[in-house]
Design a protein around this motif. Structure first.
Motif, PDB file in Angstrom:
ATOM      1  N   GLY A   1       0.378  -1.384   0.649  1.00 35.55           N
ATOM      2  CA  GLY A   1      -0.277  -0.253  -0.214  1.00 35.55           C
ATOM      3  C   GLY A   1       0.917   1.379   0.350  1.00 35.55           C
ATOM      4  N   TYR A   2       1.905   0.932  -0.015  1.00 39.20           N
ATOM      5  CA  TYR A   2       3.031   2.359   0.005  1.00 39.20           C
ATOM      6  C   TYR A   2       2.899   3.406   1.315  1.00 39.20           C
TER       7      TYR A   2
ATOM      8  N   GLY B   1      -0.200   6.768  -7.961  1.00 36.45           N
ATOM      9  CA  GLY B   1      -1.819   6.814  -8.035  1.00 36.45           C
ATOM     10  C   GLY B   1      -2.827   6.363  -6.934  1.00 36.45           C
ATOM     11  N   VAL B   2      -3.759   6.508  -7.188  1.00 40.68           N
ATOM     12  CA  VAL B   2      -5.176   4.781  -6.322  1.00 40.68           C
ATOM     13  C   VAL B   2      -5.054   4.088  -6.688  1.00 40.68           C
ATOM     14  N   ALA B   3      -5.419   2.628  -6.427  1.00 40.41           N
ATOM     15  CA  ALA B   3      -5.546   1.303  -6.851  1.00 40.41           C
ATOM     16  C   ALA B   3      -6.633   1.654  -7.072  1.00 40.41           C
ATOM     17  N   GLU B   4      -7.455   0.878  -8.641  1.00 40.45           N
ATOM     18  CA  GLU B   4      -8.861   1.056  -8.459  1.00 40.45           C
ATOM     19  C   GLU B   4     -10.024  -0.246  -7.392  1.00 40.45           C
TER      20      GLU B   4
ATOM     21  N   LEU C   1       4.541   9.712  -3.658  1.00 44.29           N
ATOM     22  CA  LEU C   1       4.395   8.585  -4.118  1.00 44.29           C
ATOM     23  C   LEU C   1       3.157   8.656  -4.745  1.00 44.29           C
ATOM     24  N   ARG C   2       1.996   8.842  -4.011  1.00 45.31           N
ATOM     25  CA  ARG C   2       0.338   8.506  -4.688  1.00 45.31           C
ATOM     26  C   ARG C   2       0.594   9.615  -5.661  1.00 45.31           C
TER      27      ARG C   2
ATOM     28  N   ALA D   1       5.997  13.962   3.973  1.00 49.67           N
ATOM     29  CA  ALA D   1       4.639  13.674   4.175  1.00 49.67           C
ATOM     30  C   ALA D   1       4.692  14.554   2.453  1.00 49.67           C
ATOM     31  N   VAL D   2       6.393  15.099   2.370  1.00 48.40           N
ATOM     32  CA  VAL D   2       6.265  15.227   0.607  1.00 48.40           C
ATOM     33  C   VAL D   2       6.562  13.955  -0.132  1.00 48.40           C
TER      34      VAL D   2
END
Length: 90
Positions: A25-26, A74-77, A69-70, A63-64
């Protein structure tokens, strides 16, 4: 101060990066990058010698790194489900 030793920050970052391998999940990867970057700044003498300042720098860099990384990965489906229509309305 013990928290300003650069090698402790780098070692902590490597431990967090290893923990990321066990937990998907990073989540820990941002903290690992923040710790390694804080260790690099401490080795250069930029991070300061005060514990509070070093922890603030670690928090900001983490935080940066997490936000970067997000943005990159990105956000996984499977994480977010958006329901566009109600199946009961047909």
């Amino acid at each position: 101060m013990m928290l300003s030793a650069w090698w402790l920050w780098v070692l902590g970052g490597l431990v967090l990066a290893g923990l990321e391998l066990a937990v998907p999940g990073y989540f820990f990867l941002g903290f690992a990058a923040g710790a390694v970057l804080t260790g690099g700044l401490a080795a250069l003498g930029i991070a300061g010698t005060h514990t509070a300042l070093t922890l603030v720098i670690f928090a900001l860099l983490s935080a940066v790194a997490w936000a970067a990384l997000r943005y990159v990965f990105g956000v996984a489906e499977r994480d977010v489900k958006i329901i566009r229509r109600d199946i009961n309305e047909d």
